[in-house]
Motif scaffolding. Structure first.
Motif, PDB file in Angstrom:
ATOM      1  N   VAL A  48     -19.732   2.857  -8.490  1.00 57.28           N
ATOM      2  CA  VAL A  48     -19.450   4.196  -7.339  1.00 57.28           C
ATOM      3  C   VAL A  48     -19.032   3.280  -6.147  1.00 57.28           C
ATOM      4  O   VAL A  48     -17.977   3.768  -5.518  1.00 57.28           O
ATOM      5  CB  VAL A  48     -20.630   4.877  -6.889  1.00 57.28           C
ATOM      6  N   TRP A  49     -19.719   2.139  -5.797  1.00 55.45           N
ATOM      7  CA  TRP A  49     -19.352   1.340  -4.743  1.00 55.45           C
ATOM      8  C   TRP A  49     -17.874   0.697  -5.276  1.00 55.45           C
ATOM      9  O   TRP A  49     -17.105   0.548  -4.139  1.00 55.45           O
ATOM     10  CB  TRP A  49     -20.512   0.378  -4.530  1.00 55.45           C
ATOM     11  N   GLY A  50     -17.769   0.352  -6.265  1.00 57.32           N
ATOM     12  CA  GLY A  50     -16.293  -0.378  -6.643  1.00 57.32           C
ATOM     13  C   GLY A  50     -15.278   0.545  -6.426  1.00 57.32           C
ATOM     14  O   GLY A  50     -14.159   0.177  -6.065  1.00 57.32           O
ATOM     15  N   THR A  51     -15.552   1.828  -6.647  1.00 61.34           N
ATOM     16  CA  THR A  51     -14.644   2.659  -6.570  1.00 61.34           C
ATOM     17  C   THR A  51     -14.271   3.291  -5.104  1.00 61.34           C
ATOM     18  O   THR A  51     -12.921   3.597  -4.789  1.00 61.34           O
ATOM     19  CB  THR A  51     -14.808   3.874  -7.361  1.00 61.34           C
ATOM     20  N   LEU A  52     -15.238   3.573  -4.465  1.00 57.84           N
ATOM     21  CA  LEU A  52     -15.127   4.149  -2.979  1.00 57.84           C
ATOM     22  C   LEU A  52     -15.045   3.120  -1.828  1.00 57.84           C
ATOM     23  O   LEU A  52     -14.682   3.592  -0.947  1.00 57.84           O
ATOM     24  CB  LEU A  52     -16.145   4.933  -2.680  1.00 57.84           C
ATOM     25  N   TRP A  53     -15.401   1.902  -1.859  1.00 58.90           N
ATOM     26  CA  TRP A  53     -15.154   0.989  -0.895  1.00 58.90           C
ATOM     27  C   TRP A  53     -13.993   0.192  -1.199  1.00 58.90           C
ATOM     28  O   TRP A  53     -13.798  -0.665  -2.226  1.00 58.90           O
ATOM     29  CB  TRP A  53     -16.384   0.005  -1.110  1.00 58.90           C
ATOM     30  N   PRO A  54     -13.060   0.295  -0.350  1.00 59.57           N
ATOM     31  CA  PRO A  54     -11.849  -0.046  -0.424  1.00 59.57           C
ATOM     32  C   PRO A  54     -11.501  -1.573  -0.476  1.00 59.57           C
ATOM     33  O   PRO A  54     -10.544  -2.086  -1.264  1.00 59.57           O
ATOM     34  CB  PRO A  54     -11.035   0.141   0.987  1.00 59.57           C
ATOM     35  N   VAL A 162      14.676  -4.642  -5.579  1.00 61.35           N
ATOM     36  CA  VAL A 162      13.586  -5.434  -5.185  1.00 61.35           C
ATOM     37  C   VAL A 162      12.059  -5.081  -5.873  1.00 61.35           C
ATOM     38  O   VAL A 162      11.697  -3.698  -5.962  1.00 61.35           O
ATOM     39  CB  VAL A 162      13.206  -5.387  -3.721  1.00 61.35           C
ATOM     40  N   THR A 163      11.519  -5.812  -6.562  1.00 65.60           N
ATOM     41  CA  THR A 163      10.272  -5.751  -7.244  1.00 65.60           C
ATOM     42  C   THR A 163       8.902  -5.631  -6.434  1.00 65.60           C
ATOM     43  O   THR A 163       8.882  -6.822  -5.626  1.00 65.60           O
ATOM     44  CB  THR A 163      10.052  -6.674  -8.228  1.00 65.60           C
ATOM     45  N   PRO A 164       8.504  -4.419  -6.000  1.00 63.52           N
ATOM     46  CA  PRO A 164       7.468  -4.686  -5.038  1.00 63.52           C
ATOM     47  C   PRO A 164       6.279  -5.325  -5.688  1.00 63.52           C
ATOM     48  O   PRO A 164       6.003  -5.660  -7.029  1.00 63.52           O
ATOM     49  CB  PRO A 164       6.751  -3.086  -4.988  1.00 63.52           C
ATOM     50  N   ARG A 165       5.531  -6.336  -4.807  1.00 63.08           N
ATOM     51  CA  ARG A 165       4.412  -7.016  -5.400  1.00 63.08           C
ATOM     52  C   ARG A 165       3.299  -6.500  -4.937  1.00 63.08           C
ATOM     53  O   ARG A 165       2.187  -7.144  -5.396  1.00 63.08           O
ATOM     54  CB  ARG A 165       4.817  -8.589  -4.627  1.00 63.08           C
ATOM     55  N   TRP A 166       3.038  -5.603  -4.047  1.00 55.59           N
ATOM     56  CA  TRP A 166       1.586  -5.204  -3.555  1.00 55.59           C
ATOM     57  C   TRP A 166       1.482  -3.678  -3.839  1.00 55.59           C
ATOM     58  O   TRP A 166       2.547  -2.959  -3.628  1.00 55.59           O
ATOM     59  CB  TRP A 166       1.575  -5.557  -2.001  1.00 55.59           C
ATOM     60  N   PHE A 167       0.527  -3.221  -3.884  1.00 55.58           N
ATOM     61  CA  PHE A 167       0.028  -2.037  -4.203  1.00 55.58           C
ATOM     62  C   PHE A 167      -1.164  -1.776  -3.431  1.00 55.58           C
ATOM     63  O   PHE A 167      -2.276  -2.472  -3.041  1.00 55.58           O
ATOM     64  CB  PHE A 167      -0.599  -2.057  -5.433  1.00 55.58           C
ATOM     65  N   ARG A 168      -1.210  -0.551  -2.755  1.00 54.79           N
ATOM     66  CA  ARG A 168      -2.376  -0.126  -1.907  1.00 54.79           C
ATOM     67  C   ARG A 168      -2.719   1.312  -2.709  1.00 54.79           C
ATOM     68  O   ARG A 168      -2.047   2.302  -2.876  1.00 54.79           O
ATOM     69  CB  ARG A 168      -2.057   0.192  -0.494  1.00 54.79           C
ATOM     70  N   ALA A 174     -10.111   3.063  -5.592  1.00 51.70           N
ATOM     71  CA  ALA A 174      -9.401   2.685  -6.683  1.00 51.70           C
ATOM     72  C   ALA A 174     -10.423   2.567  -7.757  1.00 51.70           C
ATOM     73  O   ALA A 174     -11.463   1.842  -7.724  1.00 51.70           O
ATOM     74  CB  ALA A 174      -8.640   1.562  -6.775  1.00 51.70           C
ATOM     75  N   ASN A 175     -10.391   3.190  -8.781  1.00 55.86           N
ATOM     76  CA  ASN A 175     -11.337   3.197  -9.885  1.00 55.86           C
ATOM     77  C   ASN A 175     -11.011   2.224 -11.157  1.00 55.86           C
ATOM     78  O   ASN A 175      -9.967   1.361 -10.987  1.00 55.86           O
ATOM     79  CB  ASN A 175     -11.544   4.508 -10.614  1.00 55.86           C
TER      80      ASN A 175
END
Length: 272
Positions: A48-54, A162-168, A174-175
């Protein structure tokens, strides 16, 4: 130091899950449900923490701050492109500032000229999912999660070459199913170290004050465009003025990596 770190072992969390649930099963079998049930619930708290804490690194590396002591920040602007984009680009140019725009795939496809203009002016472009399912992104299954990331990546690549290198992650949550597509696309996940809640708050002064409380060298600033209150442009303009007054410059992480490489090379060549 290379700050771009895509996941290397996206399925490692399965091992932790298997071990933890084996322990839970053994405790339940030995002591019954009165002990087993609380232990079961506790065993799920890390997930739960790993998913909800950015900023959680439980499932994959996450960049929440740039590794520098220089007075610089990484400006990141989520949820575009939007009607705000042209004004933001002009404002950033007037201040000599650079930012990374984390774009939503379907919005980018609807406004391709704005996406190309972001790239033409030298700003970064990041992946922020295909449809921005803000209420349920954290709970998406592996197939839908992969589709959200891959479709956005394809749209942005096609529009800009251009190939994006970053994801948010949407809303930063993020699960475990995020990691595999990030690895396959060589995407690294970016979080933030300071924010002003400008997606919901329309008071520019209050937003900038919140951001300023979290400012420090290497801070990653979370900003938004296109919010319903209509004051994102004003807010970012006020923030840029404040950054100038405080002596902060803006930098993209790719520039920071390049600068570090030059400094390292110069040090190696320096005579002793």
């Amino acid at each position: 130091m290379d700050v771009h770190r895509p996941p290397r072992r996206p399925h490692a969390w399965w091992l932790f899950l298997a071990v933890s649930q084996s322990i839970v099963f053994a405790i339940w079998w030995r002591y019954g449900w009165r002990i087993g049930l609380p232990v079961l619930l506790l065993s799920h708290l890390p997930f739960v923490w790993g998913t909800l804490w950015p900023r959680s690194r439980l499932f994959a590396p996450v960049l929440a701050r740039l590794p520098t002591d220089e007075p610089c920040v990484w400006l990141t602007i989520d949820d575009g492109p939007s009607d705000d984009t042209p004004a933001l680009l002009d404002m950033l140019e007037a201040h000599g500032a650079k930012a990374t725009f984390f774009l939503v795939g379907e919005r980018a496809a609807a406004r391709p000229q704005l996406v190309r203009e972001i790239a033409r002016r030298g700003h970064g472009i990041g992946n922020h999912s295909a449809t921005h399912p803000s209420a349920w992104f954290w709970a998406l299954g592996p197939r839908r999660m992969r589709a959200e990331i891959e479709r956005c990546q394809a749209v942005l690549q096609e529009l800009t070459d251009v190939t994006p290198r970053w994801f948010r992650a949407v809303v930063g949550m993020a699960n475990p199913f995020v990691s595999a597509p990030l690895r396959d696309l060589s995407l690294a996940r970016a979080a933030w170290s300071t924010r002003g809640f400008d997606a919901v708050d329309g008071d520019p002064a209050a937003i900038v004050a919140r951001i300023e409380r979290g400012l420090s060298p290497g801070a990653i600033v979370l900003l938004h465009e296109g919010a319903r209150h209509g004051r994102n442009v004003e807010t970012i303009g006020l923030l840029l003025q404040r950054l100038d007054a405080l002596g902060y410059r803006t930098v993209l992480p790719e520039e920071l990596d390049f600068t570090s490489m030059l400094v390292g090379a110069a040090t190696e060549r320096r005579p002793v």
